[in-house]
Design a protein around this motif. Structure first.
Motif, PDB file in Angstrom:
ATOM      1  N   ASP B  54      46.757  50.262  37.445  1.00 20.17           N
ATOM      2  CA  ASP B  54      47.785  51.201  37.887  1.00 20.17           C
ATOM      3  C   ASP B  54      48.839  51.558  36.846  1.00 20.17           C
ATOM      4  OD1 ASP B  54      46.462  51.066  40.216  1.00 20.17           O
ATOM      5  OD2 ASP B  54      47.913  49.796  41.268  1.00 20.17           O
ATOM      6  N   VAL B  55      48.886  50.797  35.746  1.00 15.93           N
ATOM      7  CA  VAL B  55      49.950  51.044  34.777  1.00 15.93           C
ATOM      8  C   VAL B  55      49.752  52.422  34.147  1.00 15.93           C
ATOM      9  CG1 VAL B  55      49.270  50.299  32.444  1.00 15.93           C
ATOM     10  CG2 VAL B  55      51.404  49.475  33.440  1.00 15.93           C
ATOM     11  N   PHE B  57      51.129  55.412  31.106  1.00 14.92           N
ATOM     12  CA  PHE B  57      51.825  55.570  29.839  1.00 14.92           C
ATOM     13  C   PHE B  57      52.668  56.835  29.954  1.00 14.92           C
ATOM     14  CE2 PHE B  57      48.253  52.885  28.889  1.00 14.92           C
ATOM     15  CZ  PHE B  57      48.824  51.928  28.065  1.00 14.92           C
ATOM     16  N   ASN B  63      55.209  55.186  26.066  1.00  9.49           N
ATOM     17  CA  ASN B  63      55.612  53.820  26.401  1.00  9.49           C
ATOM     18  C   ASN B  63      54.969  53.451  27.745  1.00  9.49           C
ATOM     19  OD1 ASN B  63      56.918  51.397  26.447  1.00  9.49           O
ATOM     20  ND2 ASN B  63      58.957  52.225  26.898  1.00  9.49           N
ATOM     21  N   ILE B  64      54.775  52.148  27.984  1.00  7.66           N
ATOM     22  CA  ILE B  64      54.239  51.716  29.273  1.00  7.66           C
ATOM     23  C   ILE B  64      55.264  51.987  30.364  1.00  7.66           C
ATOM     24  CG2 ILE B  64      53.648  49.658  30.621  1.00  7.66           C
ATOM     25  CD1 ILE B  64      52.281  48.571  28.179  1.00  7.66           C
ATOM     26  N   SER B  65      54.796  52.484  31.494  1.00  6.05           N
ATOM     27  CA  SER B  65      55.722  52.883  32.554  1.00  6.05           C
ATOM     28  C   SER B  65      55.021  52.841  33.901  1.00  6.05           C
ATOM     29  CB  SER B  65      56.208  54.296  32.247  1.00  6.05           C
ATOM     30  OG  SER B  65      56.890  54.826  33.347  1.00  6.05           O
ATOM     31  N   ASP B  66      55.802  52.775  34.984  1.00  6.05           N
ATOM     32  CA  ASP B  66      55.190  52.834  36.314  1.00  6.05           C
ATOM     33  C   ASP B  66      55.105  54.269  36.811  1.00  6.05           C
ATOM     34  OD1 ASP B  66      54.904  50.134  36.340  1.00  6.05           O
ATOM     35  OD2 ASP B  66      56.766  49.753  37.407  1.00  6.05           O
TER      36      ASP B  66
END
Lengths: 205, 205
Positions: B54-55, B57, B63-66
């Protein structure tokens, strides 16, 4: 540590619950998984969950097994009258690797260690004593670590079975094969002299 | 390594795929999980799977984000005309920890490294060049590792945007705060002399 994603944070937090894995290492591992195909993470995740939920402990020796009675206990090629007492599954694997033992095992699941809150009743000692009292076992080999906890555990079990007709032995303590005498600690060196063996015996293996 | 259980073996094999984790460490970790309540393994397993599936970008800075646009890119308190180019998510976290940067980031996802088969097209360079060509960015800060791969990546990007009206800078290289001169390597020490700054500036932070 501030995370930009709750999912990432949760994964890192769970990962860092493992012994010897701090937050930084956990983050490195989790970011590695993110760079790999999704299947790898799914397989890891499934393997861990299935292992934890479905793994069994042998009802006789308490070794990890996929069935009720482990391969070693179920084998007809093993000598059932000799039982080797070990601390955990890794010790069974280590001794099996040497191919020098053909008896059965009994996995205690730890050592008596009051400092860590582990008493005799947290270990598989009762079932061992019961097995011995049935009188089928001729020799019991103690193969625990040579630490205070290991010695305590050996002695506790020894006291419980003192009246039984079982020959109890312990694995030899001495200078490791390949080690130089001058670097050996004095307790080990002393014991290796006291418990010396006929030279001919050392030629066998 | 001979395992007494296929489930255990599979879990250890999957675990040892992680970087820096060998078979022995993997076995230690897996046996630790077996001694803990089942819930811990289930939570770890779920956290890893959900994170991987589910992660997201961030569509702007990678950047990694929800969510589609990460917190930093979505914030109204950041200076959108300054962009800091970093290698991965950990660098964003490290710079954010210093609280000394109020611009936006651009996460490349690695460095150009022909030895590891990583070329410019495996990284988020194209979207960065496009962003810069739109002309909204005034300053681009290179904050990659000071290695050959880092320098190559910096130079590759620099060449692509040479004709754009953007002021490119790189983070300062020098003696780390708290370090003693005599232990510094000569390249770093040499650079720190060539790139010396007015003493008054050093009093600010």
């Amino acid at each position: 540590m501030e995370f930009s994603s709750k999912l990432l944070e949760r994964a890192v937090n769970e990962m860092s619950q493992l012994p010897g894995i701090g937050k930084r290492t956990a983050l490195r591992l989790v970011l590695h998984l993110l760079r790999q195909p999704k299947e790898q993470t799914v397989m890891l995740s499934e393997a861990l969950k299935r292992m934890r939920q479905d793994v069994k402990f042998c009802k006789s020796c308490h070794n990890i097994s996929d069935v009720d009675l482990c391969e070693i206990c179920a084998s007809s090629n093993r000598n059932e009258s000799v039982v080797c007492v070990v601390e955990d599954v890794r010790d069974v694997m280590a001794i099996e690797n040497t191919s020098s033992f053909k008896g059965l095992y009994h996995v205690l699941g730890g050592k008596i260690s009051p400092m860590d809150g582990i008493g005799p009743h947290d270990l598989n000692i009762e079932s061992l004593v019961k097995k011995i009292k049935q009188g089928e076992i001729k020799e019991l080999i103690f193969a625990l670590s040579s630490t205070m906890e290991g010695d305590t555990t050996n002695f506790y079990i020894y006291k419980q079975i003192q009246d039984c007709k079982v020959y109890t032995t312990t694995i030899a303590r001495g200078i490791a094969v390949g080690d130089e005498l001058e670097y050996a600690d004095e307790v080990t060196l002393g014991r290796s002299i006291v418990n010396r063996i006929p030279f001919e015996n050392s030629l066998k293996s």
